[in-house]
Design a protein around this motif. Structure first.
Motif, short mmCIF file in Angstrom:
data_model
loop_
_atom_site.label_atom_id
_atom_site.label_comp_id
_atom_site.label_asym_id
_atom_site.label_seq_id
_atom_site.Cartn_x
_atom_site.Cartn_y
_atom_site.Cartn_z
N LEU A 174 -1.44 -8.81 6.65
CA LEU A 174 -0.92 -7.85 5.72
C LEU A 174 0.29 -8.57 5.16
O LEU A 174 0.43 -8.25 3.75
N HIS A 175 1.09 -9.40 5.70
CA HIS A 175 1.94 -10.21 4.83
C HIS A 175 1.43 -11.01 3.68
O HIS A 175 2.06 -11.05 2.77
N ARG A 176 0.23 -11.58 4.04
CA ARG A 176 -0.41 -12.73 2.87
C ARG A 176 -0.54 -11.66 1.75
O ARG A 176 -0.50 -12.33 0.60
N GLU A 177 -1.47 -10.76 2.15
CA GLU A 177 -1.70 -9.89 1.02
C GLU A 177 -0.73 -9.11 0.35
O GLU A 177 -0.73 -8.96 -0.98
N TRP A 178 0.13 -8.52 0.86
CA TRP A 178 1.30 -8.06 0.67
C TRP A 178 2.00 -9.12 -0.70
O TRP A 178 2.39 -8.88 -1.81
#
Length: 1002
Positions: free
Chosen positions: A458-462
């Motif tokens: 999630l953090h990476r995609e965000w």
């Protein structure tokens, strides 16, 4: 209770299916409510597919407990077993939304709304939602019915049956139906008020744009008129009561919670203005008082409830004002500042978690799209959509945004909106902050389909999407072309033949018929290329007209566009990349040299973009000599023979001359007022250094090519090229010859005759290769400053130079050696040559009177003999009074007299030596400033003549258009040629007075 072995097996399966509290889940599964499902292998799989299996399981148990009748519980259980679509929808909702789980526990029969939505019936509209809300007769019933509808939207959303855009559109349709129901309830409570007035509710913001969130304020504006025969004052008061009641119905909290807040603060005067106005009152405000942001807000206006005819009248009345907003003064900068204020006002602790307002957030996409809509939508109705994604698609289709950029923004916007939706859906609370709790992040990641490592993914995609949004926001939102398009007069943003002809005449095009043919060739048709050209050309025409020859600018633009017509990056660069379009317009209309260079290497237009742009080397910053030599040497190494090698080296030289000329033009093009002197000096130094470095690199490459062709890796003699005059001083202009002398030294074991033959062959071959026919500006090697001038040998050994200077050297040769500097070849030999000549040019005892008299006599003879016949001496930049020669000889006399004692004078560069003489007290600060100003101005005149005419010259052109172009380069706008010539004479007259006092002792 189950056996320990079974418990262990179930516990493991629960962990494998995504449960985080497997013990609690095991207890719930063993409870009586789920007894019929205990052995159903599909149940765990269905729970494991949800965003939060623990939450889904707890919600399912609560829902089963809430079924008071055994038959009702059995119905639910049977449906869960037999109907996979329902099971997936129900568990999907329960695993994503605790708030909707609470609703189902309070209203246990509402799960049945999830049964009816099969694939053929996926997209209910306003009419369907109105039907489902029709029986709600009071605010509490309306809230329950609203949540029931919300349940069906959420179910299809979390199961992926509809995408984020469909979800947002359905939420907006549900809001529309809810506003209508609320107005119906308010009208039923006050029928007399309803009879007195016609009230229209205008949806704004995300509701108006068909892109609403799960939990968001619903922005509205109220407009009212008196019913037939009613008093206007009474009608407005009645409408205000109805509007207020509608807002309370939706906003107030009851036992069933609230629906959402109705926000009417986008109305004229905001909270300080009346809640309800008549149509004429609205128009009067917008025409007189409205601020830029209010027109931006109206872009999404849409009648949603109440009197439909009045709503359409309102929309028809305000729409033209929206599409005229870009014509307001400072419109683009106002919108940009407004966005920046939002970012600046974010609490520091929340800024990095803000999905909506933070950098790289949803607002960055929305503001960029809206600004492009408002600027270009004046003349292109296809852009007039209230939906961000629809508008983005139209912008891409019309060529206003690159397809790749639009696709990247679309992808990022959908992802960020999905994050926002799932965050709000959990508790049905209005928030745009990414949670910090690990469990919340895990649920959020899983809800978006990230299952391997949900939090990290999630953090990476965000961050990936936020970074892309921020980059593209900066690119689109601060695009220089936007402001220029916005400043076009009404009707100019798209060219019709009649309007174009009138505008061409008004702008000063000498041949509007030819210009129209160019416009037709560039912009006609339905291709994407033509669409982008139609966006660019109205602005480019104005920039061309800001030159001395707009017709030439437009013609050159057509030639470049024809040459690069199939190159995908060309028009995209002009539309998107910094100031590329304006830079190109300036370059193409500033004279002949830069356009001629560009026509022979059209791909060099990429240099006009940002510093990290697509062009070779990126941007207009000059490249270092080391970088240039590296590129040329690599190209020479790949060439088949010396002639091909020199052709390749010329190609590099052509591109780099264009880079230097373009940077010079862009840096010089003012707005009609003369640039600051410091800027002029910096431009002169930049051009001189860049052309000198390029010449040195070209000579080095040519030398390498000759040696390789005739001797392989090693020449029989060490060989060095020494730059002289302006070349050695790093002060070459575009049309300058390369003054050089050649020195060599036989290698060990090589006879002097063989070495001399090799050195002379190198020189002869280099000169031959560089004289081969070419359309590029010639690179002429001039060796006349060698010992004995044209009568002496072209090449000498270092020992021969030493013998000559020891026996025969004259004052003029010491004078010439002041600017000697190695530029190519053997570095060690070049260093030793400098060691040889330093005592000659930096004489330990200065100059005696005889030497000073000789130098003065030489200067006077040069003035009288070399000035071209018929030339006006006062306007000759090199030999005229106060010109280059006057300044340089004055500075060089000071060097010959004092350089032995003043190290700062030991430089080949005129301006540095002048500054050092001033700092040493050898010349007053005022005199130094006068000489520096004259030298810079005369150098700029010579550069301007070459840029404008395409050939070198030392005097101002006689052709009026060329003279005006020189004036434009020097910072003098239209009609100020006389001012330019007066200023030149005045500057050089002052310099001549200083020169006569310091040089001649007058």
């Amino acid at each position: 209770m189950t056996a320990p072995g079974r418990r262990s097996s179930t516990f493991t399966r629960l962990l494998r299916h995504g449960f985080t509290d497997a013990s609690a889940a095991e207890r719930l599964l063993d409870g009586p409510e789920l007894a019929p499902l205990r052995d159903d292998p599909v149940l765990l799989e269905a729970l494991g597919a949800t965003a939060d299996p623990d939450l889904a399981l707890r919600g399912l148990v609560r829902l089963l407990e809430a079924q008071q009748e055994p038959a009702a519980r059995r119905e639910l259980l049977d449906t869960l077993i037999s109907a996979k679509p329902l099971r997936d929808r129900l568990l999907g909702v329960l695993g994503a939304s605790a708030a909707l789980g609470d609703h189902l526990a309070r209203h246990p029969r509402d799960w049945q709304v999830l049964v009816t939505y099969e694939p053929q019936d996926l997209h209910p509209g306003v009419a369907e939602f109105e039907r489902r809300l029709a029986e709600a007769a009071d605010p509490v019933a309306l809230r329950v019915a609203y949540r029931r509808c919300l349940l069906s939207i959420a179910a299809r959303d979390v199961c992926g049956t509809i995408d984020v855009a469909d979800t947002a559109a359905e939420l907006a349709d549900l809001a529309t139906a809810t506003l209508r129901a609320a107005l119906r309830i308010a009208g039923a409570a006050a029928p007399e008020d309803a009879r007195l007035c016609r009230l229209a509710v205008i949806g704004m913001g995300k509701c108006g744009g068909h892109e609403l969130n799960y939990v968001s304020d619903v922005d509205v504006i109220f407009v009212a008129e008196a019913a037939e025969g009613a008093d206007e004052g009474k009608a407005l008061r009645a409408a205000t009561r109805l509007a207020s009641h509608l807002m309370r119905i939706c906003s107030e909290t009851t036992v069933e919670g609230s629906i959402w807040a109705v926000d009417a603060n986008l109305r004229p005067e905001g909270r300080n203005g009346p809640l309800v106005r008549t149509l004429s009152s609205h128009l009067a405000y917008y025409q007189r008082w409205a601020k830029t942001w209010e027109f931006q807000a109206l872009l999404k206006a849409r009648p949603v409830a109440g009197d439909a005819e009045l709503g359409e009248q309102y929309l028809a009345a305000v729409s033209p004002l929206v599409w005229q907003a870009a014509e307001r003064e400072n419109f683009v900068s106002d919108v940009q500042r407004m966005r920046q204020r939002v970012v600046d006002n974010l609490p520091a602790a929340e800024a990095e978690r803000e999905l909506k307002l933070g950098r790289g957030g949803l607002r960055d996409v929305e503001f960029a799209v809206q600004l492009l809509q408002l600027v270009h939508g004046r003349s292109d109705p296809s852009l007039r959509s209230g939906s961000t994604l629809d508008a983005l698609k139209a912008l891409a289709a019309g060529g206003y945004v690159g397809r790749e950029d639009a696709a990247r923004l679309d992808e990022a916007y959908r992802f960020l909106r999905s994050m926002e939706h799932r965050i709000q859906l959990h508790r049905l609370r209005r928030t745009h902050l990414v949670p910090e709790d690990e469990a919340d992040l895990r649920r959020l990641g899983r809800s978006l389909g990230l299952r391997t490592d949900p939090v990290a993914e999630l953090h990476r995609e965000w961050r990936r999407h936020a970074t892309a949004v921020r980059r593209l926001h900066e690119k689109l939102f601060y695009r220089p072309l936007l402001d220029a398009v916005a400043q076009l007069a009404p009707g100019e943003a798209r060219l019709s033949p009649e309007a174009a002809r009138e505008r061409l005449v008004a702008l000063g095009y000498a041949d509007p018929a030819a210009a129209l043919r160019h416009l037709e060739a560039l912009a006609s048709g339905v291709t994407r290329k033509a669409a982008i050209q139609r966006t660019l050309l109205p602005v480019l025409l104005g920039w061309f007209a800001d030159s001395a020859d707009p017709d030439a600018g437009l013609l050159n633009f057509r030639k470049v566009s024809d040459a690069l017509g199939k190159t995908p990056w060309y028009l995209r660069l002009l539309r998107d990349e910094g100031a590329a379009a304006e830079n190109l317009a300036r370059v193409l209309s500033a004279g002949r040299l830069a356009p001629d260079l560009l026509m022979r290497a059209p791909e060099a237009v990429a240099l006009l973009g940002d510093g990290d742009g697509a062009g070779p080397g990126g941007g207009l910053e000059p490249r270092s000599r080391a970088h240039l030599e590296q590129e040329i040497m690599a190209a020479v190494g790949r060439a088949a023979d010396a002639e091909q090698a020199v052709t390749v080296a010329r190609g590099v030289r052509r591109r780099e001359l264009f880079r230097t000329a373009a940077a010079d033009i862009v840096g010089s093009y003012g707005t009609g007022s003369q640039p600051a002197e410091a800027d002029q000096g910096a431009l002169v130094d930049r051009v001189g250094a860049a052309v000198s470095d390029l010449t040195a690199a070209t000579l080095a490459g040519t030398l390498r090519a000759v040696v390789r062709d005739h001797w392989g890796d090693t020449l029989p003699t060490r060989f060095a090229i020494i730059g002289m005059g302006r070349f050695g001083g790093h002060e070459l202009g575009y049309g300058s010859d390369a003054d050089v002398i050649f020195v060599h030294e036989p290698r060990d074991g090589v006879g002097e005759r063989e070495a001399a033959e090799a050195a002379n062959k190198v020189v002869a071959e280099m000169r031959r290769l560089l004289r081969l026919p070419s359309l590029d500006p010639p690179l002429i090697i001039d060796a006349d400053l060698r010992p004995e001038g044209r009568s002496g040998p072209l090449v000498r050994t270092l020992k021969s130079y030493a013998a000559y200077y020891r026996r025969w050297s004259l004052a003029w040769e010491s004078h010439a050696l002041l600017r000697a500097e190695p530029v190519a070849g053997d570095e060690e030999l070049g260093r030793r040559f400098v060691e040889l000549i330093d005592p000659l040019r930096y004489r330990p005892h200065g100059l005696d009177e005889d030497a000073v008299r000789e130098i003065r006599r030489l200067k006077a003879r040069m003035e009288s003999e070399r000035l071209p016949r018929g030339a006006d001496p006062r306007l000759h930049a090199k030999l005229g009074p106060g010109g280059l020669s006057d300044v340089e000889w004055t500075v060089q006399l000071l060097q010959l007299q004092h350089a032995a004692r003043e190290p700062g004078l030991r430089t080949t560069r005129t301006r540095r030596a002048l500054a050092a003489a001033r700092d040493a007290g050898l010349i007053g600060a005022e005199d130094a400033a006068v000489l520096d100003e004259a030298w810079v101005l005369a150098t700029r005149v010579r550069n301007a003549v070459m840029l404008v005419r395409g050939r070198a010259g030392d005097t101002f052109p006689t052709d009026s258009r060329e003279l005006a172009a020189v004036g434009r380069y020097l910072g003098y706008g239209p009609g100020r040629v006389g001012d330019m010539l007066d200023a030149y004479r005045r500057t050089t007259r002052r310099a001549r007075a200083v020169m006569e006092r310091l040089f001649y002792g007058g």
